[in-house]
Write a protein that holds these residues in place. Structure first.
Motif, mmCIF file in Angstrom:
data_model
loop_
_atom_site.group_PDB
_atom_site.id
_atom_site.type_symbol
_atom_site.label_atom_id
_atom_site.label_comp_id
_atom_site.label_asym_id
_atom_site.label_seq_id
_atom_site.Cartn_x
_atom_site.Cartn_y
_atom_site.Cartn_z
ATOM 1 N N ALA A 65 35.395 33.047 38.539
ATOM 2 C CA ALA A 65 35.069 31.701 38.132
ATOM 3 C C ALA A 65 36.061 31.597 37.184
ATOM 4 C CB ALA A 65 34.481 31.966 36.512
ATOM 5 N N HIS A 66 37.605 31.620 37.270
ATOM 6 C CA HIS A 66 38.531 31.572 36.792
ATOM 7 C C HIS A 66 39.821 31.628 37.822
ATOM 8 C CE1 HIS A 66 37.376 31.269 32.997
ATOM 9 N NE2 HIS A 66 36.540 32.669 33.457
ATOM 10 N N THR A 67 39.388 31.886 39.553
ATOM 11 C CA THR A 67 40.805 31.808 39.878
ATOM 12 C C THR A 67 40.569 31.199 41.634
ATOM 13 O OG1 THR A 67 40.471 34.235 41.370
ATOM 14 C CG2 THR A 67 41.587 33.826 39.230
ATOM 15 N N LYS A 68 41.518 31.205 42.024
ATOM 16 C CA LYS A 68 41.114 29.901 43.351
ATOM 17 C C LYS A 68 41.212 31.884 44.744
ATOM 18 C CE LYS A 68 42.357 25.803 42.054
ATOM 19 N NZ LYS A 68 43.555 24.823 41.780
ATOM 20 N N ALA A 69 41.049 32.254 44.042
ATOM 21 C CA ALA A 69 40.849 33.479 45.065
ATOM 22 C C ALA A 69 39.524 33.678 45.591
ATOM 23 C CB ALA A 69 40.922 35.048 44.114
ATOM 24 N N ASP A 70 39.851 33.865 47.347
ATOM 25 C CA ASP A 70 39.464 33.657 48.285
ATOM 26 C C ASP A 70 38.263 35.166 48.350
ATOM 27 O OD1 ASP A 70 40.159 31.061 49.692
ATOM 28 O OD2 ASP A 70 41.791 31.891 49.739
ATOM 29 N N GLY A 71 39.342 36.264 47.688
ATOM 30 C CA GLY A 71 38.070 37.697 47.949
ATOM 31 C C GLY A 71 38.717 38.467 47.163
ATOM 32 N N ILE A 72 38.539 40.006 46.933
ATOM 33 C CA ILE A 72 38.786 40.879 46.959
ATOM 34 C C ILE A 72 39.256 42.067 47.330
ATOM 35 C CG2 ILE A 72 37.947 39.952 44.542
ATOM 36 C CD1 ILE A 72 35.803 43.157 44.680
ATOM 37 N N ILE A 73 39.683 42.797 46.908
ATOM 38 C CA ILE A 73 39.817 43.795 47.815
ATOM 39 C C ILE A 73 39.959 45.419 47.194
ATOM 40 C CG2 ILE A 73 41.738 45.752 48.964
ATOM 41 C CD1 ILE A 73 43.681 43.300 48.526
ATOM 42 N N THR A 74 39.579 46.290 46.924
ATOM 43 C CA THR A 74 39.443 47.705 45.812
ATOM 44 C C THR A 74 38.590 48.291 46.683
ATOM 45 O OG1 THR A 74 37.277 47.897 44.699
ATOM 46 C CG2 THR A 74 36.201 47.122 45.943
ATOM 47 N N THR A 75 38.470 50.259 45.757
ATOM 48 C CA THR A 75 38.167 51.399 46.480
ATOM 49 C C THR A 75 36.426 51.362 46.409
ATOM 50 O OG1 THR A 75 38.661 52.294 44.590
ATOM 51 C CG2 THR A 75 40.399 52.422 46.599
ATOM 52 N N LYS A 76 36.192 50.226 45.109
ATOM 53 C CA LYS A 76 35.001 50.655 44.476
ATOM 54 C C LYS A 76 33.592 49.730 45.400
ATOM 55 C CE LYS A 76 37.381 51.191 40.197
ATOM 56 N NZ LYS A 76 38.339 50.967 40.278
ATOM 57 N N GLN A 77 32.718 50.368 46.211
ATOM 58 C CA GLN A 77 31.502 50.023 46.258
ATOM 59 C C GLN A 77 30.966 49.155 45.943
ATOM 60 O OE1 GLN A 77 31.159 50.962 49.687
ATOM 61 N NE2 GLN A 77 29.090 49.092 50.142
ATOM 62 N N SER A 78 30.702 48.880 43.933
ATOM 63 C CA SER A 78 29.779 48.295 43.456
ATOM 64 C C SER A 78 30.600 46.954 43.480
ATOM 65 C CB SER A 78 29.464 49.402 41.922
ATOM 66 O OG SER A 78 31.032 48.744 41.790
ATOM 67 N N LEU A 79 31.524 47.039 43.343
ATOM 68 C CA LEU A 79 32.870 45.981 43.383
ATOM 69 C C LEU A 79 32.881 45.145 44.437
ATOM 70 C CD1 LEU A 79 35.789 46.544 41.145
ATOM 71 C CD2 LEU A 79 34.109 46.193 40.187
ATOM 72 N N ILE A 80 32.338 45.787 45.820
ATOM 73 C CA ILE A 80 32.260 44.929 46.842
ATOM 74 C C ILE A 80 30.702 44.262 46.980
ATOM 75 C CG2 ILE A 80 31.635 45.098 50.086
ATOM 76 C CD1 ILE A 80 34.699 45.871 48.744
ATOM 77 N N GLN A 81 30.211 45.040 46.625
ATOM 78 C CA GLN A 81 28.450 44.295 46.722
ATOM 79 C C GLN A 81 28.887 42.696 45.343
ATOM 80 O OE1 GLN A 81 25.541 47.346 45.949
ATOM 81 N NE2 GLN A 81 23.921 45.494 44.531
ATOM 82 N N ARG A 82 29.176 43.263 43.903
ATOM 83 C CA ARG A 82 28.870 42.319 42.792
ATOM 84 C C ARG A 82 29.733 40.902 44.044
ATOM 85 N NH1 ARG A 82 26.389 38.749 40.996
ATOM 86 N NH2 ARG A 82 27.471 37.517 39.232
ATOM 87 N N ALA A 83 31.042 41.180 44.688
ATOM 88 C CA ALA A 83 31.795 40.296 45.461
ATOM 89 C C ALA A 83 30.555 39.728 46.259
ATOM 90 C CB ALA A 83 33.292 41.030 45.930
ATOM 91 N N LYS A 84 30.244 39.747 47.291
ATOM 92 C CA LYS A 84 29.294 39.189 48.436
ATOM 93 C C LYS A 84 28.044 38.470 47.899
ATOM 94 C CE LYS A 84 29.548 40.542 51.822
ATOM 95 N NZ LYS A 84 30.631 40.329 53.297
ATOM 96 N N GLU A 85 27.802 38.450 46.520
ATOM 97 C CA GLU A 85 26.648 38.167 45.671
ATOM 98 C C GLU A 85 27.772 36.707 45.106
ATOM 99 O OE1 GLU A 85 25.512 40.966 42.710
ATOM 100 O OE2 GLU A 85 24.628 42.438 43.438
ATOM 101 N N VAL A 86 28.386 36.698 44.782
ATOM 102 C CA VAL A 86 29.221 35.722 44.639
ATOM 103 C C VAL A 86 29.489 34.748 45.777
ATOM 104 C CG1 VAL A 86 28.656 36.591 42.099
ATOM 105 C CG2 VAL A 86 31.355 36.756 43.144
ATOM 106 N N GLY A 87 29.673 35.531 46.672
ATOM 107 C CA GLY A 87 30.297 34.520 47.634
ATOM 108 C C GLY A 87 32.124 35.012 47.942
ATOM 109 N N LEU A 88 32.454 36.449 47.717
ATOM 110 C CA LEU A 88 33.902 36.373 47.696
ATOM 111 C C LEU A 88 34.444 37.524 49.089
ATOM 112 C CD1 LEU A 88 35.083 37.042 43.736
ATOM 113 C CD2 LEU A 88 35.772 35.367 45.177
ATOM 114 N N TYR A 89 35.072 37.080 49.680
ATOM 115 C CA TYR A 89 35.469 37.835 50.668
ATOM 116 C C TYR A 89 35.595 40.065 50.140
ATOM 117 C CZ TYR A 89 36.051 33.959 53.605
ATOM 118 O OH TYR A 89 36.302 32.516 54.678
ATOM 119 N N THR A 90 35.546 40.657 50.837
ATOM 120 C CA THR A 90 36.022 41.837 50.052
ATOM 121 C C THR A 90 36.993 42.643 51.896
ATOM 122 O OG1 THR A 90 33.539 42.694 51.309
ATOM 123 C CG2 THR A 90 33.325 41.523 49.443
ATOM 124 N N VAL A 91 37.571 43.093 51.003
ATOM 125 C CA VAL A 91 37.898 44.404 51.483
ATOM 126 C C VAL A 91 38.235 45.403 51.476
ATOM 127 C CG1 VAL A 91 40.297 45.283 52.318
ATOM 128 C CG2 VAL A 91 39.921 42.715 53.227
#
Length: 190
Positions: A81-107
């Protein structure tokens, strides 16, 4: 390969991992197309992403290193909502899932420190319903391990950590990594 992230990474295999504003300014002088933002806080991440964002590049924010945001799914919503980021990097599977739900790339980042880490990668790769777009393994200077992970992974692999020269880049790519990520600024200009 069916998504823009894969195509951009495949065509531009060096990813800039940026640790501070000085590094970001230096990165902006390079031709890298993917930038991993490894610093910032809830108050300045939008400015950092804006400084990094160019029309033809992809900006990924490392959620685990961002100060002031919890490791909860709402932090992903904040980035969306607050940045122009295209995606996220994380070690947490739950954040990967949420990022996919909102349309962000995931690492999804893995630290490969022993044989149990390899078993964990294989387990997560086979059992998790939501897969990241790519995985990043650290350290990225382990050709034999990179080859093994590339064989078991359902998604492309990025090798990161301790990559400091052309020999490291060539070795990681020859071992099957789609790309490398590095904070070594000289490599950004190769």
């Amino acid at each position: 390969m069916d998504n823009k992230l894969w195509t951009v990474i495949e065509n531009n295999p060096i990813i800039a991992a940026v640790k501070d504003m000085a590094g970001l300014r230096r990165c902006n002088e390079s031709d890298v197309k993917v930038i991993f933002i490894l610093f910032g806080d809830v108050c300045n991440i939008d400015q950092i992403v804006n400084e990094a964002k160019r029309e033809d590049n992809i900006i990924m924010v490392h959620m685990d290193l961002l100060i002031g945001l919890s490791g909860k799914e709402a932090a992903v919503d904040f980035i969306k909502a607050h940045t122009k980021a295209d995606g996220i990097i994380t070690t947490k599977q739950s954040l990967i899932q949420r990022a996919k739900e909102v349309g962000l790339y995931t690492v999804l980042r893995y630290f490969v420190i022993d044989s149990m880490a390899l078993v964990n990668i294989e387990k997560q790769n086979s059992c998790c319903a939501v897969q990241p777009d790519v995985i990043e393994i650290l350290p990225g200077v382990m050709p034999k391990v990179i080859r093994k992970i590339c064989r078991i992974s359902k998604v492309p692999v990025i090798a990161g950590g301790l990559i400091s020269d052309k020999e490291d880049v060539v070795s990681a790519l020859a071992s099957g990594a789609l790309s490398i990520s590095t904070s070594e600024q000289a490599v950004w200009f190769m």
